[in-house]
Design a protein around this motif. Structure first.
Motif, mmCIF file in Angstrom:
data_model
loop_
_atom_site.group_PDB
_atom_site.id
_atom_site.type_symbol
_atom_site.label_atom_id
_atom_site.label_comp_id
_atom_site.label_asym_id
_atom_site.label_seq_id
_atom_site.Cartn_x
_atom_site.Cartn_y
_atom_site.Cartn_z
ATOM 1 N N ASN A 92 -3.117 -3.717 4.140
ATOM 2 C CA ASN A 92 -3.283 -2.427 3.404
ATOM 3 C C ASN A 92 -2.250 -1.457 3.509
ATOM 4 O O ASN A 92 -1.690 -0.995 4.452
ATOM 5 C CB ASN A 92 -4.775 -2.086 3.739
ATOM 6 N N THR A 131 -2.283 1.253 1.150
ATOM 7 C CA THR A 131 -2.668 2.651 0.588
ATOM 8 C C THR A 131 -2.131 3.746 1.546
ATOM 9 O O THR A 131 -2.176 3.680 2.457
ATOM 10 C CB THR A 131 -4.060 2.838 0.153
ATOM 11 N N SER A 164 -4.145 6.306 1.902
ATOM 12 C CA SER A 164 -5.234 7.041 2.503
ATOM 13 C C SER A 164 -5.571 6.256 3.903
ATOM 14 O O SER A 164 -5.882 6.876 4.807
ATOM 15 C CB SER A 164 -6.492 6.810 1.891
ATOM 16 N N SER A 165 -5.410 5.028 3.849
ATOM 17 C CA SER A 165 -5.843 4.177 5.025
ATOM 18 C C SER A 165 -5.043 3.255 5.686
ATOM 19 O O SER A 165 -5.243 2.187 6.655
ATOM 20 C CB SER A 165 -7.163 3.642 4.859
ATOM 21 N N ASP A 211 4.255 0.051 -1.214
ATOM 22 C CA ASP A 211 2.989 0.906 -1.027
ATOM 23 C C ASP A 211 2.253 0.576 -2.467
ATOM 24 O O ASP A 211 2.632 0.059 -3.430
ATOM 25 C CB ASP A 211 3.265 2.389 -1.037
ATOM 26 N N VAL A 263 -1.470 1.502 -4.921
ATOM 27 C CA VAL A 263 -2.670 2.515 -5.539
ATOM 28 C C VAL A 263 -3.781 2.189 -4.607
ATOM 29 O O VAL A 263 -4.324 1.067 -4.490
ATOM 30 C CB VAL A 263 -2.877 2.421 -6.873
ATOM 31 N N GLU A 264 -4.734 3.323 -4.515
ATOM 32 C CA GLU A 264 -5.859 3.279 -4.015
ATOM 33 C C GLU A 264 -6.842 2.260 -4.392
ATOM 34 O O GLU A 264 -6.665 1.968 -5.675
ATOM 35 C CB GLU A 264 -6.498 4.617 -3.903
ATOM 36 N N LYS A 318 -11.066 0.877 -4.228
ATOM 37 C CA LYS A 318 -12.444 0.879 -3.380
ATOM 38 C C LYS A 318 -12.946 -0.640 -3.585
ATOM 39 O O LYS A 318 -13.375 -1.021 -4.611
ATOM 40 C CB LYS A 318 -13.231 2.112 -3.927
ATOM 41 N N ARG A 329 -4.924 -6.227 -4.548
ATOM 42 C CA ARG A 329 -4.268 -5.178 -4.750
ATOM 43 C C ARG A 329 -2.876 -5.243 -4.447
ATOM 44 O O ARG A 329 -2.567 -5.480 -3.233
ATOM 45 C CB ARG A 329 -4.798 -3.631 -4.064
ATOM 46 N N THR A 367 2.694 7.537 -5.131
ATOM 47 C CA THR A 367 2.261 8.878 -4.879
ATOM 48 C C THR A 367 3.214 9.906 -4.952
ATOM 49 O O THR A 367 4.049 10.247 -4.024
ATOM 50 C CB THR A 367 1.621 8.858 -3.326
#
Length: 470
Positions: free
Chosen positions: A43, A45, A47-48, A107, A109-110, A112, A133, A173
């Protein structure tokens, strides 16, 4: 990935079967698949996730293949410990030939889990596609670059030209730490190169197993945001006055919306309009050809302007994207503001576009403020036959009959930062996508398995072609 998939799919009439991948993957393809899977399943992203972890894992792959620590540079800053990257150097034998740089952002994109059909951070092979992703944007390319150095080492390959790879964070980002920007400012010698290969080009399929176009991205627009703002003392809504901040702003926005920046072409876009127009064979195609010969042809421009991509590819564009104003339902507004997003044609500074907006609005009561981050505005790289020639020669082998069409992106990539420090950067042909964009930045992102395997071989051969003949 900043490509022309939808446009080229609608313009190319010649469908050429891609080189068939074997029914069963070769052992080297399976090894690559495992590397690709590890990168997708890390991962990254903002954010996390952790680009630093992904870079460390790719460095471990290179080290396990035999590359020494002296050829591997992991980097991160104390302020952004999870947004690090990797530079790897495979030395050439020539002391005079300048290196080439293979760049890819790691990197993503987010994403969910509740929105996706499959776990976005598990690479799933299904119905001839790899899902996950980053499978398309941009971890397939990043995995190929790592795999290329591994294959070089296993072959005992000794290129004349040094080959470098840079896997970086922050492309997806705005305002986040950007690895290419940091390297260009702080480790310029580490990434020094005659030119760089990047995302942005690539192939397009008809969705039925045929590759119908291959493009090379040569140049891109600069990104800039401006805030328009009006202010007023306000007052009670029961006693309106002519000087209203919202009305004043709306008049300014109307002027911006009705304004077309002047038509322009670079060598790249002129060639794109001529060649892509010839491939279309329709009224728009004829107008594209006419404009490539005469930018003053207003009839041709009117036809071309009906296509949003082509309209934007001919000029700077500025569009309102955010709006705010007022402070109470029963009060005259004291302030109103809007965000104007501009995509600036190569050769223009951000300041010059700000000045042009001021002239268009023609109201000193409307302030115009350029918002961070401020991107550089490098010139478009040249259509150098030394760069384009090997791409076309290999396309002739992999997809006989197709022509590599140069294009300029309406968006931007990390090529912005490399071009600004004198490293011309090209988005290369190779892997192909579907006309719907393959879910990049959206749901259920995917890459066709054949595209990844065949594109991998094409990209490997292309790097060798450059490395063998400085």
């Amino acid at each position: 990935m900043k490509k022309l998939s939808a446009l080229l799919t609608s313009t190319m009439l010649l469908a050429v079967p891609a080189i068939a991948a074997e029914t069963q993957p070769r052992p080297d393809q399976l090894a690559f698949r495992d590397l690709y899977r590890e990168l997708v399943e890390t991962n990254t992203t903002l954010s996390s996730g952790s680009c630093t972890l992904a870079a460390e894992r790719m460095a471990a792959r290179l080290k396990a293949a035999g590359l020494p620590d002296s050829q591997l540079t992991l980097f991160a800053t104390p302020e952004n410990p999870k947004e690090g990257g990797l530079v790897a150097v495979y030395p050439g034998t020539s002391k005079s030939a300048k290196p080439i740089l293979l760049v890819a952002h790691i990197d993503v994109v987010e994403a969910k889990r509740e929105d996706w059909e499959r776990d976005p951070f598990k690479m799933v092979e299904e119905n001839g596609y790899f899902y996950g992703r980053g499978t398309a944007d941009d971890k397939a390319q990043a995995a190929v670059w790592v795999d290329t150095l591994i294959r070089f080492h296993k072959e005992g390959y000794k290129p004349k030209r040094t080959v470098k790879i840079a896997l970086t964070c922050g492309e997806e980002t705005n305002g986040a730490f950007n690895g290419v920007e940091w390297l260009a400012a702080n480790k310029r010698d580490l990434i020094d190169a005659e030119f760089a290969l990047n995302e942005g080009g690539g192939g397009d399929s008809d969705g039925k197993g045929h590759v119908i176009g291959q493009s090379v991205q040569v140049g891109e627009k600069t990104f800039a945001n401006f805030r328009l703002e009006t202010r007023n003392p306000g007052g009670h809504s029961s006693a309106p006055v002519p000087a209203n901040a919202i009305y004043q702003l709306s008049r300014a926005l109307t002027k911006v919306g009705e304004y077309d920046f002047p038509v322009e072409m670079t060598d790249t876009t002129r060639r794109f309009f001529a060649e892509a127009g010839a491939a279309r064979g329709d009224a728009t195609g004829k107008a594209m050809i006419a404009l490539s010969k005469n930018l003053a042809d207003k009839d041709a421009e009117a036809v071309v302007n009906k296509d949003p991509f082509l309209h934007s590819n001919l000029r700077t564009t500025c569009v309102a994207t955010l709006l705010d104003g007022g402070h109470a339902a029963n009060a005259l507004p004291q302030r109103a503001g809007a965000n104007i997003n501009c995509r600036i044609f190569p050769g223009h500074s951000i300041e010059s576009i700000k000045d042009e907006l001021a002239k268009v609005i023609d109201d000193t009561g409307v302030t115009i403020t350029q918002l961070p981050p401020k991107r550089p505005a490098p010139p478009a790289p040249p259509l150098d036959p030394k760069i384009i020639g090997p791409m076309q020669k290999l396309v002739d082998t992999y997809w006989p009959g197709l022509k590599v069409i140069p294009s300029m992106a309406n968006g931007y990539t990390d090529a912005t930062f490399l071009g600004a420090v004198g490293i011309p950067t090209y988005g290369i042909p190779g892997m192909w996508g579907d006309s719907d964009g393959n879910g990049a930045h959206g749901l259920n992102e995917r890459m066709e398995v054949r595209s990844v395997y065949v594109g991998r071989d094409y990209m490997f051969d292309l790097v060798k072609a450059y490395a063998d003949k400085p």
